[in-house]
Scaffold this motif. Structure first.
Motif, PDB file in Angstrom:
ATOM      1  N   UNK A 127       0.820 -12.834   3.256  1.00  0.00           N
ATOM      2  CA  UNK A 127       1.916 -13.768   3.004  1.00  0.00           C
ATOM      3  C   UNK A 127       1.487 -14.846   2.021  1.00  0.00           C
ATOM      4  N   UNK A 128       0.325 -15.448   2.242  1.00  0.00           N
ATOM      5  CA  UNK A 128      -0.132 -16.523   1.356  1.00  0.00           C
ATOM      6  C   UNK A 128      -0.400 -15.989  -0.048  1.00  0.00           C
ATOM      7  N   UNK A 129      -0.932 -14.779  -0.149  1.00  0.00           N
ATOM      8  CA  UNK A 129      -1.118 -14.180  -1.481  1.00  0.00           C
ATOM      9  C   UNK A 129       0.232 -14.022  -2.183  1.00  0.00           C
ATOM     10  N   UNK A 130       1.249 -13.565  -1.432  1.00  0.00           N
ATOM     11  CA  UNK A 130       2.588 -13.458  -2.006  1.00  0.00           C
ATOM     12  C   UNK A 130       3.160 -14.811  -2.376  1.00  0.00           C
ATOM     13  N   UNK A 180      -8.732 -11.489   0.607  1.00  0.00           N
ATOM     14  CA  UNK A 180      -7.386 -11.206   0.109  1.00  0.00           C
ATOM     15  C   UNK A 180      -6.989 -12.185  -0.985  1.00  0.00           C
ATOM     16  N   UNK A 181      -7.182 -13.468  -0.738  1.00  0.00           N
ATOM     17  CA  UNK A 181      -6.784 -14.477  -1.719  1.00  0.00           C
ATOM     18  C   UNK A 181      -7.726 -14.514  -2.907  1.00  0.00           C
ATOM     19  N   UNK A 182      -8.952 -14.024  -2.718  1.00  0.00           N
ATOM     20  CA  UNK A 182      -9.921 -13.995  -3.804  1.00  0.00           C
ATOM     21  C   UNK A 182      -9.949 -12.702  -4.586  1.00  0.00           C
ATOM     22  N   UNK A 194       4.980  -4.993   1.791  1.00  0.00           N
ATOM     23  CA  UNK A 194       4.372  -3.736   1.361  1.00  0.00           C
ATOM     24  C   UNK A 194       3.520  -3.886   0.113  1.00  0.00           C
ATOM     25  N   UNK A 195       3.730  -4.961  -0.648  1.00  0.00           N
ATOM     26  CA  UNK A 195       2.917  -5.251  -1.823  1.00  0.00           C
ATOM     27  C   UNK A 195       3.029  -6.748  -2.115  1.00  0.00           C
ATOM     28  N   UNK A 196       2.330  -7.174  -3.163  1.00  0.00           N
ATOM     29  CA  UNK A 196       2.320  -8.607  -3.478  1.00  0.00           C
ATOM     30  C   UNK A 196       3.717  -9.097  -3.823  1.00  0.00           C
ATOM     31  N   UNK A 197       4.463  -8.298  -4.570  1.00  0.00           N
ATOM     32  CA  UNK A 197       5.797  -8.728  -4.991  1.00  0.00           C
ATOM     33  C   UNK A 197       6.731  -8.902  -3.792  1.00  0.00           C
ATOM     34  N   UNK A 198       6.698  -7.957  -2.851  1.00  0.00           N
ATOM     35  CA  UNK A 198       7.583  -8.067  -1.685  1.00  0.00           C
ATOM     36  C   UNK A 198       7.185  -9.253  -0.810  1.00  0.00           C
ATOM     37  N   UNK A 199       5.886  -9.495  -0.672  1.00  0.00           N
ATOM     38  CA  UNK A 199       5.432 -10.682   0.065  1.00  0.00           C
ATOM     39  C   UNK A 199       5.884 -11.947  -0.641  1.00  0.00           C
ATOM     40  N   UNK A 200       5.866 -11.917  -1.967  1.00  0.00           N
ATOM     41  CA  UNK A 200       6.316 -13.067  -2.748  1.00  0.00           C
ATOM     42  C   UNK A 200       7.786 -13.355  -2.550  1.00  0.00           C
TER      43      UNK A 200
END
Length: 325
Positions: A15-18, A61-63, A304-310
């Protein structure tokens, strides 16, 4: 903008990555600062090394170094050291430590052994992973060593306590849990910066992390819940359940152990005294809360991916702006 998130491992990290992806790709938001208060109740000592599973998942994950297939551990990992430990008969073998991952645990244990507090150790590790440059501050919930244990039935008809990691990893939460006991939490104090990050935030977010053994443990740190009640920032949560089933992990088994139904409404009830808004999956569109506003996401509540979490994080921020208006 100052955003604070309370997080566990995989769900919180994704979630935070998104969230960071959304901020960086949105004009006017790239300079927003994100502070993550991480659960350390999962921490465990293995082979003489101090392991912080949730903190490490957030770091990797964030790194940009996580194994995205499994959601935890290092990408490109090998397990030669673990295999050698097994050859020596060293136990336990149910928790796999990768060779690259062991490097993190060695240096953490070394610094802790030198008297460096966990908050400073975590800051050093975060610097190695470039989190400050990404405008992310990672704070352990406390500098006090705490460990979550699970009370289960033993073979003699009584009870025994096992470390949360044994219950979660070795047994896959299949042993019915009587209750959770967090050793050390009664003498813990909020880590440096934790309470200020909540009090001074413009928005506080609760990612879809486990409400019992991730966010719930953070909330058990003295002062954290009071800070959430007192903050002027809107507090917005994202449901970790879809139609009563966890998006990931064993949140339903954890909820059963504390006598809480596995529903989006019941999980929000755990945060009722400070929650302003709650984002749910379309499958839970009938969720009604006595105090907090409920909003239905415009699609499956899946990262499911960075974009969807974003997109989920974007919706949560937009929801925060409406409840604070």
């Amino acid at each position: 903008m100052r955003i604070t998130a309370l997080a566990g491992g995989v769900g919180g990290a994704r979630f935070v990555r998104g969230l960071r992806h959304h901020l960086d790709s949105t004009p006017g938001l790239a300079d927003a600062e994100v502070t993550v208060v991480a659960n350390t109740g999962d921490d465990i000592t293995l082979f003489g090394l101090r392991v912080s599973p949730d903190v490490d998942t957030l770091l990797y994950t964030l790194g940009g170094g996580v194994d995205d297939t499994q959601g935890w551990g290092r990408a490109g990992e090998s397990h030669r050291v673990q295999e050698e430990l097994a050859a020596y008969g060293a136990r336990p073998q149910w928790f796999a430590l990768g060779d690259l991952d062991i490097g993190t645990h060695v240096v953490r244990s070394q610094w802790l052994g030198q008297g460096v507090p966990l908050s400073e150790v975590t800051a050093r590790l975060a610097a190695r992973w470039g989190l400050p440059e990404r405008r992310i501050t990672l704070l352990p919930m406390t500098d006090t060593p705490v460990e979550t244990h699970v009370v289960v039935d033993d073979e003699a008809g009584g009870e025994r306590a096992i470390h949360f990691q044994e219950w979660w990893v070795r047994h896959q939460a299949s042993l019915p849990a009587r209750r959770f006991v967090v050793a050390g939490l009664d003498r813990a104090a909020a880590g440096p910066g934790v309470l200020d990050a909540i009090r001074r935030a413009d928005v506080v977010l609760l990612p879809p992390s486990n409400p019992v053994v991730s966010i719930g443990i953070v909330l058990g740190v003295p002062g954290v819940r009071d800070a959430l009640r007192g903050t002027t920032a809107p507090v917005v949560g994202v449901s970790p359940l879809i139609s009563g089933r966890p998006v990931r992990g064993h949140a339903d088994a954890c909820l059963a152990a504390i006598g809480v139904p596995a529903t989006a409404a019941a999980v929000a009830g755990l945060y009722e005294d400070f929650l302003d808004a709650w984002l749910v999956d379309p499958a839970d569109a009938d969720t009604v809360l006595p105090r907090a506003r409920v909003e239905v996401f415009d699609g499956p509540l899946l990262m499911s991916d960075v974009a969807s979490a974003g997109r989920i994080a974007e919706h949560a921020l937009r929801l925060a702006s409406t409840v604070s208006a």
